[in-house]
Design an enzyme around this catalytic site. Structure first.
Site, mmCIF file in Angstrom:
data_model
loop_
_atom_site.group_PDB
_atom_site.id
_atom_site.type_symbol
_atom_site.label_atom_id
_atom_site.label_comp_id
_atom_site.label_asym_id
_atom_site.label_seq_id
_atom_site.Cartn_x
_atom_site.Cartn_y
_atom_site.Cartn_z
ATOM 1 N N PRO A 100 -5.366 12.181 3.069
ATOM 2 C CA PRO A 100 -6.353 11.389 3.750
ATOM 3 C C PRO A 100 -5.921 11.033 5.147
ATOM 4 O O PRO A 100 -4.827 10.509 5.346
ATOM 5 C CB PRO A 100 -6.411 10.131 2.901
ATOM 6 C CG PRO A 100 -5.206 10.180 2.023
ATOM 7 C CD PRO A 100 -4.433 11.365 2.345
ATOM 8 N N GLU A 101 -6.775 11.321 6.053
ATOM 9 C CA GLU A 101 -6.589 10.853 7.419
ATOM 10 C C GLU A 101 -7.603 9.723 7.625
ATOM 11 O O GLU A 101 -8.249 9.301 6.676
ATOM 12 C CB GLU A 101 -6.802 12.015 8.403
ATOM 13 C CG GLU A 101 -5.856 13.186 8.113
ATOM 14 C CD GLU A 101 -5.997 14.356 9.065
ATOM 15 O OE1 GLU A 101 -6.289 14.116 10.245
ATOM 16 O OE2 GLU A 101 -5.822 15.502 8.634
ATOM 17 N N LYS A 155 -4.085 4.476 8.357
ATOM 18 C CA LYS A 155 -4.422 5.193 7.125
ATOM 19 C C LYS A 155 -4.159 4.324 5.894
ATOM 20 O O LYS A 155 -4.019 4.833 4.789
ATOM 21 C CB LYS A 155 -3.616 6.493 7.030
ATOM 22 C CG LYS A 155 -3.880 7.488 8.162
ATOM 23 C CD LYS A 155 -2.950 8.677 8.085
ATOM 24 C CE LYS A 155 -3.059 9.517 9.353
ATOM 25 N NZ LYS A 155 -2.015 10.559 9.438
ATOM 26 N N HIS A 159 -1.444 11.450 -14.015
ATOM 27 C CA HIS A 159 -1.181 10.934 -12.673
ATOM 28 C C HIS A 159 -1.926 9.646 -12.383
ATOM 29 O O HIS A 159 -1.990 9.198 -11.249
ATOM 30 C CB HIS A 159 -1.512 11.995 -11.628
ATOM 31 C CG HIS A 159 -0.732 13.247 -11.810
ATOM 32 N ND1 HIS A 159 0.641 13.265 -11.863
ATOM 33 C CD2 HIS A 159 -1.123 14.530 -11.972
ATOM 34 C CE1 HIS A 159 1.061 14.506 -12.064
ATOM 35 N NE2 HIS A 159 0.011 15.288 -12.134
ATOM 36 N N ARG A 166 1.249 13.939 -6.393
ATOM 37 C CA ARG A 166 2.532 14.130 -5.697
ATOM 38 C C ARG A 166 3.317 12.838 -5.496
ATOM 39 O O ARG A 166 4.478 12.887 -5.115
ATOM 40 C CB ARG A 166 2.294 14.825 -4.345
ATOM 41 C CG ARG A 166 1.917 16.273 -4.516
ATOM 42 C CD ARG A 166 1.626 16.949 -3.201
ATOM 43 N NE ARG A 166 2.834 17.274 -2.460
ATOM 44 C CZ ARG A 166 2.832 17.863 -1.264
ATOM 45 N NH1 ARG A 166 1.686 18.168 -0.692
ATOM 46 N NH2 ARG A 166 3.952 18.145 -0.655
ATOM 47 N N ARG A 201 4.453 22.477 10.677
ATOM 48 C CA ARG A 201 3.119 22.199 10.151
ATOM 49 C C ARG A 201 2.144 23.185 10.770
ATOM 50 O O ARG A 201 2.211 23.498 11.955
ATOM 51 C CB ARG A 201 2.692 20.768 10.485
ATOM 52 C CG ARG A 201 3.789 19.777 10.150
ATOM 53 C CD ARG A 201 3.278 18.448 9.765
ATOM 54 N NE ARG A 201 2.398 18.500 8.604
ATOM 55 C CZ ARG A 201 1.712 17.455 8.187
ATOM 56 N NH1 ARG A 201 1.777 16.343 8.845
ATOM 57 N NH2 ARG A 201 0.955 17.545 7.131
#
Length: 287
Positions: A2-3, A58, A106, A124, A277
DNA sequence: CCGTTAACCTGAGAGC
DNA sequence: TGCTCTCAGGTTAACG
């Protein structure tokens, strides 16, 4: 995941559900996130109302009636989900990173609010939650962050000054949260493609016109994305709930070897590597 | 102080 | 099918 746009959409949605609602308790199934979940979090927040829900950079920040602030960061793959007690259905409209099954293993944290609950799911585990006592400490926690792209502090003078004193490529500056808070890897590529600037261009060589472009398109891209629900990758359809659709409007990101979408540009999108990246750029119009 | 790299994790998808 | 490899929207501790 998420940005800024994704976090903003999640915040807006979350706010609708929990604002002025009383949190009954928190169940932590797995406290091993990016940082350990605070031990006493449930005792600290139980039976308190969520009196404010906002986004900082964020992060999602929830203020409780005792002046404690709960901070949620979604990391790369964190999502929030609504579970209604009656039908137990997972509603995905607080979610952006979607696996087809959303494995229950999760589901790390459950926030119980009377007849519904909010679940923090994060495969993650780069996400985390944190508890902060009082406005002062909240301010301290965020003090290193650059301005929000929609605030007036993000202006020509600020950008010019910042770029001038750095020796760094413009792409890495854009995703540096100390410069500007909220842009990540996807939107950096998008903004620079709209602005027709080579991501590797040293910050000191960015012209005044280019600064104006960067400021304009940063706001434009982020605003547009928020409007259409952010970016969703790994979509699924079987469960009701909205997902974002900005990925359909990508001009550079994830479009390797495809045609540049800028007007009259015959260029092709390249995928290059900057600081490990992926970065996407047009080989012709981004100078 | 600065900038760069490695590390933290799991899962999806590609290639064989 | 199944194995191995690479890559993924973020942050930050450790290093030079």
């Amino acid at each position: 995941m998420p940005e800024l746009p994704e976090v903003e959409v999640v915040k807006q949605s979350l706010k609708k559900y929990i604002l002025n609602k009383k949190l009954l308790r928190i169940i932590v199934k797995n406290k091993k996130l990016r940082f350990p979940v605070p031990q006493n979090i449930s005792q600290r927040l139980s039976y308190l109302r969520a009196v404010k829900v906002k986004r900082v950079s964020k992060y999602i920040v929830i203020k409780f009636a005792n002046h404690f602030f709960l901070i949620i960061h979604l990391g790369m793959t964190g999502t929030l989900h609504l579970i209604r007690k009656k039908n137990k259905l997972m509603n995905s409209n607080l979610s952006f990173y979607q696996s087809k099954t959303l494995p229950k293993k999760h589901n790390h944290i459950f926030f119980y609010f009377g007849n519904f609950s909010i679940v923090f799911n994060d495969p993650r585990r780069f996400g985390f939650i944190k508890l902060i006592n009082g406005e002062k400490n909240l301010y301290k926690y965020f003090r290193k962050l650059g301005p929000d792209p929609f605030k007036k502090e993000f202006n020509f003078k600020y950008v010019k000054n910042y770029l001038f004193k750095k020796v760094k490529n413009i792409k890495n500056i854009l995703i540096d949260q100390k410069f500007l808070s909220g842009i990540g890897n996807i939107y950096a590529s998008e903004i620079l493609n709209y602005s027709k600037i080579n991501p590797l261009k040293p910050s000191g060589k960015i012209t005044n016109d280019e600064i104006i472009q960067i400021i304009f398109f940063t706001k434009k891209v982020l605003k547009r994305s928020i409007k259409i629900g952010g970016t969703t990758i790994n979509n699924f359809h079987s469960i009701k709930g909205k997902t974002g659709s900005y990925q359909k409007e990508f001009r550079a990101y994830d479009r390797e070897k495809k045609r540049c979408k800028n007007k009259f540009c015959p260029g092709t999108i390249l995928k290059i590597n900057i600081s490990n990246r992926s970065t996407y750029m047009c080989n012709i119009c981004q100078k």
